[in-house]
Design a protein around this motif. Structure first.
Motif, PDB file in Angstrom:
ATOM      1  N   ILE A   9      -6.760  -0.646   3.708  1.00 62.35           N
ATOM      2  CA  ILE A   9      -5.903  -1.227   2.664  1.00 62.35           C
ATOM      3  C   ILE A   9      -6.715  -2.132   1.751  1.00 62.35           C
ATOM      4  O   ILE A   9      -7.804  -2.574   2.100  1.00 62.35           O
ATOM      5  N   GLN A  10      -6.143  -2.405   0.589  1.00 61.04           N
ATOM      6  CA  GLN A  10      -6.709  -3.352  -0.369  1.00 61.04           C
ATOM      7  C   GLN A  10      -5.689  -4.470  -0.585  1.00 61.04           C
ATOM      8  O   GLN A  10      -4.482  -4.215  -0.548  1.00 61.04           O
ATOM      9  N   LEU A  11      -6.163  -5.668  -0.820  1.00 57.39           N
ATOM     10  CA  LEU A  11      -5.305  -6.789  -1.184  1.00 57.39           C
ATOM     11  C   LEU A  11      -5.635  -7.180  -2.623  1.00 57.39           C
ATOM     12  O   LEU A  11      -6.817  -7.346  -2.962  1.00 57.39           O
ATOM     13  N   THR A  12      -4.615  -7.337  -3.452  1.00 50.33           N
ATOM     14  CA  THR A  12      -4.856  -7.766  -4.829  1.00 50.33           C
ATOM     15  C   THR A  12      -5.184  -9.263  -4.825  1.00 50.33           C
ATOM     16  O   THR A  12      -4.891  -9.976  -3.853  1.00 50.33           O
ATOM     17  N   PRO A  13      -5.773  -9.766  -5.909  1.00 49.07           N
ATOM     18  CA  PRO A  13      -6.046 -11.216  -5.990  1.00 49.07           C
ATOM     19  C   PRO A  13      -4.782 -12.070  -5.807  1.00 49.07           C
ATOM     20  O   PRO A  13      -4.839 -13.131  -5.185  1.00 49.07           O
ATOM     21  N   ALA A  14      -3.641 -11.609  -6.322  1.00 53.16           N
ATOM     22  CA  ALA A  14      -2.390 -12.364  -6.150  1.00 53.16           C
ATOM     23  C   ALA A  14      -1.984 -12.410  -4.677  1.00 53.16           C
ATOM     24  O   ALA A  14      -1.530 -13.450  -4.179  1.00 53.16           O
ATOM     25  N   ALA A  15      -2.157 -11.306  -3.955  1.00 49.79           N
ATOM     26  CA  ALA A  15      -1.829 -11.274  -2.524  1.00 49.79           C
ATOM     27  C   ALA A  15      -2.770 -12.179  -1.746  1.00 49.79           C
ATOM     28  O   ALA A  15      -2.339 -12.928  -0.859  1.00 49.79           O
ATOM     29  N   HIS A  74      -1.596   3.052  13.381  1.00 53.21           N
ATOM     30  CA  HIS A  74      -0.980   2.850  12.061  1.00 53.21           C
ATOM     31  C   HIS A  74      -1.958   3.026  10.909  1.00 53.21           C
ATOM     32  O   HIS A  74      -1.555   3.183   9.760  1.00 53.21           O
ATOM     33  N   GLY A  75      -3.260   2.968  11.195  1.00 52.95           N
ATOM     34  CA  GLY A  75      -4.273   3.012  10.153  1.00 52.95           C
ATOM     35  C   GLY A  75      -4.140   4.213   9.231  1.00 52.95           C
ATOM     36  O   GLY A  75      -4.258   4.084   8.010  1.00 52.95           O
ATOM     37  N   MET A  76      -3.855   5.386   9.777  1.00 53.94           N
ATOM     38  CA  MET A  76      -3.770   6.587   8.942  1.00 53.94           C
ATOM     39  C   MET A  76      -2.585   6.537   7.985  1.00 53.94           C
ATOM     40  O   MET A  76      -2.624   7.114   6.913  1.00 53.94           O
ATOM     41  N   TYR A  77      -1.535   5.816   8.339  1.00 57.24           N
ATOM     42  CA  TYR A  77      -0.361   5.705   7.471  1.00 57.24           C
ATOM     43  C   TYR A  77      -0.564   4.665   6.362  1.00 57.24           C
ATOM     44  O   TYR A  77       0.150   4.679   5.361  1.00 57.24           O
ATOM     45  N   LEU A  78      -1.506   3.770   6.561  1.00 56.43           N
ATOM     46  CA  LEU A  78      -1.783   2.718   5.581  1.00 56.43           C
ATOM     47  C   LEU A  78      -2.983   3.046   4.688  1.00 56.43           C
ATOM     48  O   LEU A  78      -3.268   2.312   3.743  1.00 56.43           O
ATOM     49  N   MET A  79      -3.655   4.154   4.967  1.00 54.32           N
ATOM     50  CA  MET A  79      -4.876   4.512   4.245  1.00 54.32           C
ATOM     51  C   MET A  79      -4.658   4.536   2.730  1.00 54.32           C
ATOM     52  O   MET A  79      -3.765   5.215   2.232  1.00 54.32           O
ATOM     53  N   GLY A  80      -5.445   3.736   2.025  1.00 49.88           N
ATOM     54  CA  GLY A  80      -5.389   3.693   0.570  1.00 49.88           C
ATOM     55  C   GLY A  80      -4.313   2.793  -0.013  1.00 49.88           C
ATOM     56  O   GLY A  80      -4.225   2.640  -1.234  1.00 49.88           O
ATOM     57  N   MET A  81      -3.503   2.156   0.823  1.00 51.02           N
ATOM     58  CA  MET A  81      -2.428   1.295   0.327  1.00 51.02           C
ATOM     59  C   MET A  81      -2.998   0.029  -0.304  1.00 51.02           C
ATOM     60  O   MET A  81      -4.050  -0.465   0.088  1.00 51.02           O
TER      61      MET A  81
END
Length: 101
Positions: A9-15, A74-81
């Protein structure tokens, strides 16, 4: 942190800004847990976010300085989120965005 693989996953600067504030508060567990909850045929998948303790079946990632734990299954379901934080007059909270296909 003991991370050897790229976070799914990626977190935006706001997150990141909001999570950093929350982690500095009275949080019992120092890890951000991201996961999924399976729904029925018509309801689909729901995403979850909260603070939790690390368990044996968790992968640990450092995402922009935030310690993130995700169940191995759960990793495969979150991939690229992408996880973002929105604070507008209409809505306030974390948003999960699926990767562009």
């Amino acid at each position: 942190m003991e991370t050897a693989i790229k976070p799914p996953i990626q977190l935006t600067p706001a997150a990141v800004a909001e999570l950093t504030k929350l982690l500095q508060g009275a949080v019992e567990a120092p890890f951000l847990r991201l996961g999924v909850k399976g729904g029925g045929c018509s309801s689909g998948t729901s995403y979850m976010l909260g603070f939790d303790a690390r368990m044996a079946d968790d992968d640990l990632f450092d995402v922009a300085g935030i310690p993130v734990i995700i169940k191995k299954a759960h990793g495969m379901y979150l991939m690229g989120m992408e996880v973002d934080f929105q604070d507008t007059p209409d809505a306030r909270g974390f948003i999960f965005r699926a990767p562009a296909v």
